[in-house]
Design a protein around this motif. Structure first.
Motif, PDB file in Angstrom:
ATOM      1  N   THR A   1       0.784  -1.310   0.050  1.00  0.00           N
ATOM      2  CA  THR A   1      -0.138   0.137   0.112  1.00  0.00           C
ATOM      3  C   THR A   1       0.842   1.382   0.139  1.00  0.00           C
ATOM      4  N   PHE A   2       1.774   1.224   0.799  1.00  0.00           N
ATOM      5  CA  PHE A   2       2.726   2.451   0.785  1.00  0.00           C
ATOM      6  C   PHE A   2       3.184   2.585  -0.484  1.00  0.00           C
ATOM      7  N   LEU A   3       3.987   1.609  -1.048  1.00  0.00           N
ATOM      8  CA  LEU A   3       4.513   1.773  -2.420  1.00  0.00           C
ATOM      9  C   LEU A   3       3.651   2.335  -3.410  1.00  0.00           C
ATOM     10  N   VAL A   4       2.228   1.515  -3.503  1.00  0.00           N
ATOM     11  CA  VAL A   4       1.554   1.895  -4.389  1.00  0.00           C
ATOM     12  C   VAL A   4       1.102   3.390  -4.271  1.00  0.00           C
ATOM     13  N   THR A   5       0.895   3.814  -3.044  1.00  0.00           N
ATOM     14  CA  THR A   5       0.426   5.093  -2.830  1.00  0.00           C
ATOM     15  C   THR A   5       1.453   6.195  -3.160  1.00  0.00           C
ATOM     16  N   ARG A   6       2.705   5.809  -2.803  1.00  0.00           N
ATOM     17  CA  ARG A   6       3.703   6.997  -3.149  1.00  0.00           C
ATOM     18  C   ARG A   6       3.949   6.980  -4.575  1.00  0.00           C
ATOM     19  N   ALA A   7       3.617   5.910  -5.375  1.00  0.00           N
ATOM     20  CA  ALA A   7       3.682   5.815  -6.810  1.00  0.00           C
ATOM     21  C   ALA A   7       2.637   6.697  -7.613  1.00  0.00           C
ATOM     22  N   ILE A   8       1.275   6.737  -6.723  1.00  0.00           N
ATOM     23  CA  ILE A   8       0.262   7.532  -7.241  1.00  0.00           C
ATOM     24  C   ILE A   8       0.439   8.820  -7.104  1.00  0.00           C
TER      25      ILE A   8
ATOM     26  N   ARG B   1      27.969  13.600   8.180  1.00  0.00           N
ATOM     27  CA  ARG B   1      28.451  12.392   7.724  1.00  0.00           C
ATOM     28  C   ARG B   1      27.451  11.514   7.197  1.00  0.00           C
ATOM     29  N   TRP B   2      25.996  11.615   7.712  1.00  0.00           N
ATOM     30  CA  TRP B   2      25.192  10.597   7.431  1.00  0.00           C
ATOM     31  C   TRP B   2      23.785  10.965   6.825  1.00  0.00           C
ATOM     32  N   SER B   3      23.609  12.296   7.199  1.00  0.00           N
ATOM     33  CA  SER B   3      22.215  12.941   6.956  1.00  0.00           C
ATOM     34  C   SER B   3      21.961  13.037   5.556  1.00  0.00           C
ATOM     35  N   ALA B   4      23.178  13.378   4.739  1.00  0.00           N
ATOM     36  CA  ALA B   4      22.525  13.519   3.321  1.00  0.00           C
ATOM     37  C   ALA B   4      22.642  12.076   2.692  1.00  0.00           C
ATOM     38  N   LEU B   5      23.111  11.166   2.987  1.00  0.00           N
ATOM     39  CA  LEU B   5      22.723   9.948   2.563  1.00  0.00           C
ATOM     40  C   LEU B   5      21.704   9.251   2.885  1.00  0.00           C
ATOM     41  N   ARG B   6      21.078   9.539   4.018  1.00  0.00           N
ATOM     42  CA  ARG B   6      19.954   9.207   4.595  1.00  0.00           C
ATOM     43  C   ARG B   6      18.866   9.957   4.001  1.00  0.00           C
ATOM     44  N   ARG B   7      18.902  11.138   3.798  1.00  0.00           N
ATOM     45  CA  ARG B   7      17.775  11.852   2.972  1.00  0.00           C
ATOM     46  C   ARG B   7      17.901  11.535   1.592  1.00  0.00           C
ATOM     47  N   LYS B   8      18.903  11.146   0.749  1.00  0.00           N
ATOM     48  CA  LYS B   8      19.171  10.543  -0.371  1.00  0.00           C
ATOM     49  C   LYS B   8      18.291   9.265  -0.583  1.00  0.00           C
ATOM     50  N   ALA B   9      18.442   8.451   0.305  1.00  0.00           N
ATOM     51  CA  ALA B   9      17.666   7.221   0.104  1.00  0.00           C
ATOM     52  C   ALA B   9      16.155   7.321   0.481  1.00  0.00           C
ATOM     53  N   GLU B  10      15.768   8.451   1.655  1.00  0.00           N
ATOM     54  CA  GLU B  10      14.298   8.656   1.585  1.00  0.00           C
ATOM     55  C   GLU B  10      13.593   9.223   0.419  1.00  0.00           C
ATOM     56  N   HIS B  11      14.558  10.118  -0.385  1.00  0.00           N
ATOM     57  CA  HIS B  11      14.012  10.981  -1.326  1.00  0.00           C
ATOM     58  C   HIS B  11      13.747   9.977  -2.473  1.00  0.00           C
ATOM     59  N   ILE B  12      14.469   8.784  -2.696  1.00  0.00           N
ATOM     60  CA  ILE B  12      14.423   7.795  -3.801  1.00  0.00           C
ATOM     61  C   ILE B  12      13.125   7.010  -3.458  1.00  0.00           C
ATOM     62  N   ILE B  13      13.041   6.810  -2.175  1.00  0.00           N
ATOM     63  CA  ILE B  13      11.864   6.045  -1.708  1.00  0.00           C
ATOM     64  C   ILE B  13      10.458   6.892  -2.009  1.00  0.00           C
ATOM     65  N   GLY B  14      10.371   8.008  -1.426  1.00  0.00           N
ATOM     66  CA  GLY B  14       9.109   8.807  -1.309  1.00  0.00           C
ATOM     67  C   GLY B  14       8.979   9.863  -2.308  1.00  0.00           C
ATOM     68  N   GLY B  15      10.314  10.096  -2.936  1.00  0.00           N
ATOM     69  CA  GLY B  15      10.080  11.290  -3.913  1.00  0.00           C
ATOM     70  C   GLY B  15      10.809  12.483  -3.169  1.00  0.00           C
TER      71      GLY B  15
END
Length: 245
Positions: A27-34, A227-241
């Motif tokens: 549901t999360f993946l489909v919702t984010r895609a929509i 050190r880690w926030s930029a990498l974490r945000r990048k991963a979150e942006h890939i998943i959620g936009g």
């Protein structure tokens, strides 16, 4: 594989939890895609605005969670009804947690930087439920031999000890380490013995009269985030936009 499936998923009554997790993730993946398609102006989808009011998908999510919860309470942990309840609950959780940041801020921050909190809480929830499913907990499993019983209760004892360390890590402002550390040995211990984050309950209580500890905590938090926030945000942006600028 069939024996493992029955002994550790079906017999302990974990099948509804597995169904809830699968429907939650899907549901999360489909919702984010929509929502990304709506944002880009593509496809047949659009926002629901009856009477000019934007109905966020957290609303049907809450309704589905309530339905799934009451059906589960009425029907028990086994049978077709429990499976239906688990799927309804999982779909509802997916819709609600996708807008967790909106609930937290009481504002439409879905496509802002604050909105990435929704992705973060979804990842933590998936990790926690998946670790519970993967654990060989003895509860609900019949006819356990002495050796298997010892192995399973060793796991339970380890989880209990890790949970205490995880509580300390949580009060130190290290939520991700706390969640993973409940089930993964030494991770929670690592979080528990390290300096607390400067705004955590632990720091406010125990660093109040220790200026050197407060200063070290601020420096360590700054270095860690750099050190880690930029990498974490990048991963979150890939998943959620990516957020809107």
């Amino acid at each position: 594989m069939g024996h493992w499936w029955y002994r550790n998923i079906v017999e302990p009554g974990k099948l509804p939890l597995l169904l809830a997790l699968a429907s939650f993730v899907l549901t999360f993946l489909v919702t984010r895609a929509i929502t990304r398609l709506i944002r880009a102006g593509k496809g047949p989808f659009g926002n629901l605005t009856p009477g000019g009011v934007h109905v966020h998908h957290v609303v049907p999510g809450v309704i589905l969670m309530v339905l799934g919860g009451f059906i589960a309470l009425a029907g028990g942990r086994r049978g077709f009804g429990s499976g239906v309840a688990a799927v309804l609950f999982g779909i509802g959780v997916g819709l609600v947690l996708d807008e967790f940041a909106l609930i937290l801020h009481l504002d439409d921050v879905y496509w802002s930087e604050e909105g990435t909190k929704s992705v973060e809480i979804v990842i933590l929830t998936v990790a926690l439920v998946a670790l519970i499913l993967a654990g060989f907990l003895p509860f609900g499993v019949n006819e356990i031999g002495p050796e298997e019983s010892t192995d399973r209760f060793t796991v339970v004892r380890t989880v209990a000890v890790n949970f205490l360390f995880a509580l300390v890590a949580l009060t130190k402002g290290k939520g991700r380490i706390a969640v993973i550390g409940v089930f993964v040995p030494f991770v929670a211990l690592f979080g528990a013995v390290r300096l607390a984050r400067p705004n955590s309950p632990w720091a406010r209580r125990f660093y109040r009269h220790r200026p050197k500890a407060r200063a070290r905590a601020r420096v360590r938090a700054y270095r860690h985030d750099r050190r880690w926030s930029a990498l974490r945000r990048k991963a979150e942006h890939i998943i959620g936009g990516a957020p809107s600028r």
